[in-house]
Design an enzyme around this catalytic site. Structure first.
Site, PDB file in Angstrom:
ATOM      1  N   GLY A  10      33.579 -32.586  11.167  1.00 19.38           N
ATOM      2  CA  GLY A  10      34.291 -32.136  12.357  1.00 19.38           C
ATOM      3  C   GLY A  10      34.101 -33.084  13.528  1.00 19.38           C
ATOM      4  O   GLY A  10      33.046 -33.680  13.693  1.00 19.38           O
ATOM      5  N   THR A 150      26.889 -32.318  15.437  1.00 23.37           N
ATOM      6  CA  THR A 150      27.520 -31.054  15.075  1.00 23.37           C
ATOM      7  C   THR A 150      27.358 -30.120  16.249  1.00 23.37           C
ATOM      8  O   THR A 150      26.267 -29.998  16.800  1.00 23.37           O
ATOM      9  CB  THR A 150      26.914 -30.388  13.820  1.00 23.37           C
ATOM     10  OG1 THR A 150      27.365 -29.030  13.739  1.00 23.37           O
ATOM     11  CG2 THR A 150      25.417 -30.379  13.849  1.00 23.37           C
ATOM     12  N   ASP A 152      27.291 -27.052  16.155  1.00 28.06           N
ATOM     13  CA  ASP A 152      26.425 -25.935  15.780  1.00 28.06           C
ATOM     14  C   ASP A 152      24.961 -26.254  16.041  1.00 28.06           C
ATOM     15  O   ASP A 152      24.116 -25.360  16.020  1.00 28.06           O
ATOM     16  CB  ASP A 152      26.583 -25.622  14.290  1.00 28.06           C
ATOM     17  CG  ASP A 152      27.978 -25.172  13.926  1.00 28.06           C
ATOM     18  OD1 ASP A 152      28.770 -24.884  14.843  1.00 28.06           O
ATOM     19  OD2 ASP A 152      28.285 -25.117  12.728  1.00 28.06           O
ATOM     20  N   GLY A 195      30.089 -21.652  14.176  1.00 27.75           N
ATOM     21  CA  GLY A 195      28.697 -21.495  13.791  1.00 27.75           C
ATOM     22  C   GLY A 195      28.607 -20.930  12.394  1.00 27.75           C
ATOM     23  O   GLY A 195      28.702 -19.720  12.203  1.00 27.75           O
ATOM     24  N   ARG A 196      28.482 -21.802  11.386  1.00 23.76           N
ATOM     25  CA  ARG A 196      28.477 -21.364   9.987  1.00 23.76           C
ATOM     26  C   ARG A 196      27.139 -20.742   9.609  1.00 23.76           C
ATOM     27  O   ARG A 196      27.055 -19.540   9.334  1.00 23.76           O
ATOM     28  CB  ARG A 196      28.775 -22.543   9.058  1.00 23.76           C
ATOM     29  CG  ARG A 196      28.710 -22.182   7.566  1.00 23.76           C
ATOM     30  CD  ARG A 196      29.039 -23.359   6.680  1.00 23.76           C
ATOM     31  NE  ARG A 196      30.434 -23.718   6.767  1.00 23.76           N
ATOM     32  CZ  ARG A 196      31.398 -23.171   6.007  1.00 23.76           C
ATOM     33  NH1 ARG A 196      31.088 -22.232   5.118  1.00 23.76           N
ATOM     34  NH2 ARG A 196      32.635 -23.556   6.135  1.00 23.76           N
ATOM     35  N   GLU A 248      31.226 -17.436  13.827  1.00 22.37           N
ATOM     36  CA  GLU A 248      32.195 -17.372  12.729  1.00 22.37           C
ATOM     37  C   GLU A 248      31.514 -17.111  11.389  1.00 22.37           C
ATOM     38  O   GLU A 248      32.146 -16.634  10.446  1.00 22.37           O
ATOM     39  CB  GLU A 248      32.999 -18.670  12.647  1.00 22.37           C
ATOM     40  CG  GLU A 248      32.157 -19.890  12.331  1.00 22.37           C
ATOM     41  CD  GLU A 248      32.971 -21.145  12.096  1.00 22.37           C
ATOM     42  OE1 GLU A 248      34.210 -21.049  12.021  1.00 22.37           O
ATOM     43  OE2 GLU A 248      32.366 -22.225  12.002  1.00 22.37           O
ATOM     44  N   ARG A 300      35.519 -27.952  20.702  1.00 22.11           N
ATOM     45  CA  ARG A 300      35.180 -29.329  20.345  1.00 22.11           C
ATOM     46  C   ARG A 300      36.194 -30.329  20.886  1.00 22.11           C
ATOM     47  O   ARG A 300      36.144 -31.511  20.564  1.00 22.11           O
ATOM     48  CB  ARG A 300      35.076 -29.464  18.831  1.00 22.11           C
ATOM     49  CG  ARG A 300      36.398 -29.267  18.118  1.00 22.11           C
ATOM     50  CD  ARG A 300      36.347 -29.384  16.611  1.00 22.11           C
ATOM     51  NE  ARG A 300      35.107 -29.662  16.002  1.00 22.11           N
ATOM     52  CZ  ARG A 300      34.715 -29.184  14.810  1.00 22.11           C
ATOM     53  NH1 ARG A 300      35.511 -28.354  14.145  1.00 22.11           N
ATOM     54  NH2 ARG A 300      33.569 -29.519  14.283  1.00 22.11           N
TER      55      ARG A 300
END
Length: 380
Positions: A10, A150, A152, A195-196, A248, A300
């Site tokens: 990403g 990242t 996150d 946010g995985r 998410e 982002r």
């Protein structure tokens, strides 16, 4: 020395600043930098015998080429989620296709391309997935130094990843802007953020913006309990509204993560939709008007804030110095507020997640920070 550089996964604000800093630092000592377009896919797509193929998939970089790229977000080299160790048959370049109808490991081809391009070292900028192949190249003998990015902030081995500060800043701003609509219509607002595996973006954004509740990836939520809390928050608010953030990667108690589409080359399916599900569950339980806002790529997009600029530039300078000094298999990092480097194997050592016991009130679904003395700047 001829250094290859690429960005994968990403996009986040700060990537262009890092690329520029690598080029300028390398040029100071008379070294060359070659940009690889579209992450690892650029090396997969290069046909060393075809000059046009090289031209399309690479870009020679010098201070003149990168002079203004740091003024915008994203990555001007483009990006992909290609894993050269596991390429789907449909994604294998025509000149490499065989009768094999299964996933292909094109690592040997990538090694040949690196050799044919005359690259003496690689700087890879990415998250866990991108850097996992960087580690593979290191084990194959290619000098590699990695830069973590990242939003996150979940790359293991470092306290900070490029993109996190800007993502949180964006989220805080959007949350405050959304208050006007939530208050005007007297509704409950659900804001879904990226946010995985880690709920740090949801947690920190909620903490800084002062929203009522925050659901994170690490803790499954009970819709009944959450509905009760939000109704209480709404009643106690003079403007008669309530707000919450949700990662998410969050899950309903007893449920599974909400995913869609096919797996990518690293085994991940696209996340998104838990916010919508939570909104519907809360509406059923409260009977209240709802606002659902999925921030998605807005987090982002755009230019980096000053912190991401500073970290991106300093990570890039450190990575370039390591490469020039002959280091390999290293990850540049921030540890306890100091710039340093750690073994690249740290990336695969585990998942970096929120310290729930120290930072999160499981029963109240909100940040829990009683004491910050001695904690890192970004809390986790």
């Amino acid at each position: 020395m001829k250094i290859g550089i690429l960005t994968g996964g990403g996009d986040v604000p700060g990537l262009n600043a890092a690329i520029k800093a690598v080029v300028n630092r390398a040029a100071t000592d008379g070294h060359q930098v070659l940009g690889i377009r579209r992450g690892w896919d650029g090396l997969v797509e290069v046909d060393p015998s075809n000059p046009l193929s090289i031209q399309v998939n690479t870009l020679p970089l010098d201070p003149g080429v990168v002079r203004t790229i740091d003024r915008t977000g994203g990555t001007f080299l483009h990006t992909s989620r290609t894993n050269p160790a596991k390429v789907k048959p449909a994604d294998v370049p025509a000149f490499l296709r065989t009768a094999d109808d299964g996933p292909r490991d094109l690592t040997e081809h990538v090694l040949d391309v690196i050799d044919q391009l005359g690259l003496t070292a690689m700087i890879a900028i990415g998250g866990d997935d991108t850097l996992s192949f960087a580690l593979r190249l290191h084990t194959e003998g290619v000098p590699v130094v990695a830069i973590p990015k990242t939003m996150d902030n979940d790359v293991h081995g470092t306290d900070y990843c490029i993109g996190f500060s800007t993502a949180v800043s964006r989220t805080v701003n959007f949350v405050h802007q959304l208050r006007t609509s939530a208050g005007s219509h007297e509704r409950i607002a659900v804001v879904e953020v990226f946010g995985r595996n880690s709920g740090e973006t949801s947690l920190v954004s909620a903490y800084l913006s002062g929203v009522d509740r925050a659901v994170i990836s690490e803790v499954p939520f009970d819709p009944d309990r959450l509905a009760q809390l939000l109704m209480r928050d709404k009643k106690e608010n003079p403007s008669n509204y309530a707000m919450m953030t949700i990662s998410e990667g969050a899950t309903v108690l007893g449920g599974e993560i909400v995913e869609q589409g096919e797996e990518d080359a690293f085994g991940h399916r696209k996340l998104g939709g838990i916010g919508q599900m939570a909104t519907e569950l809360l509406k059923d339980r409260t009977g209240q008007g709802m606002i659902y806002q999925q921030l998605g790529y807005l987090m982002r997009s755009g230019s980096p804030d000053s912190l991401d600029l500073m970290v991106a530039i300093n990570y890039a300078v450190l990575a370039t110095e390591l490469v020039i000094g002959g280091a390999s298999g290293r990850l540049v990092a921030l540890r306890d507020g100091n710039y340093t480097d750690v073994p690249l194997t740290e990336v695969g050592a585990g998942l970096k997640r929120v310290d729930v016991e120290a930072l999160y009130d499981v029963g109240e679904y909100r940040p829990k920070l009683r004491h910050v003395d001695g904690r890192p700047m970004f809390l986790s």
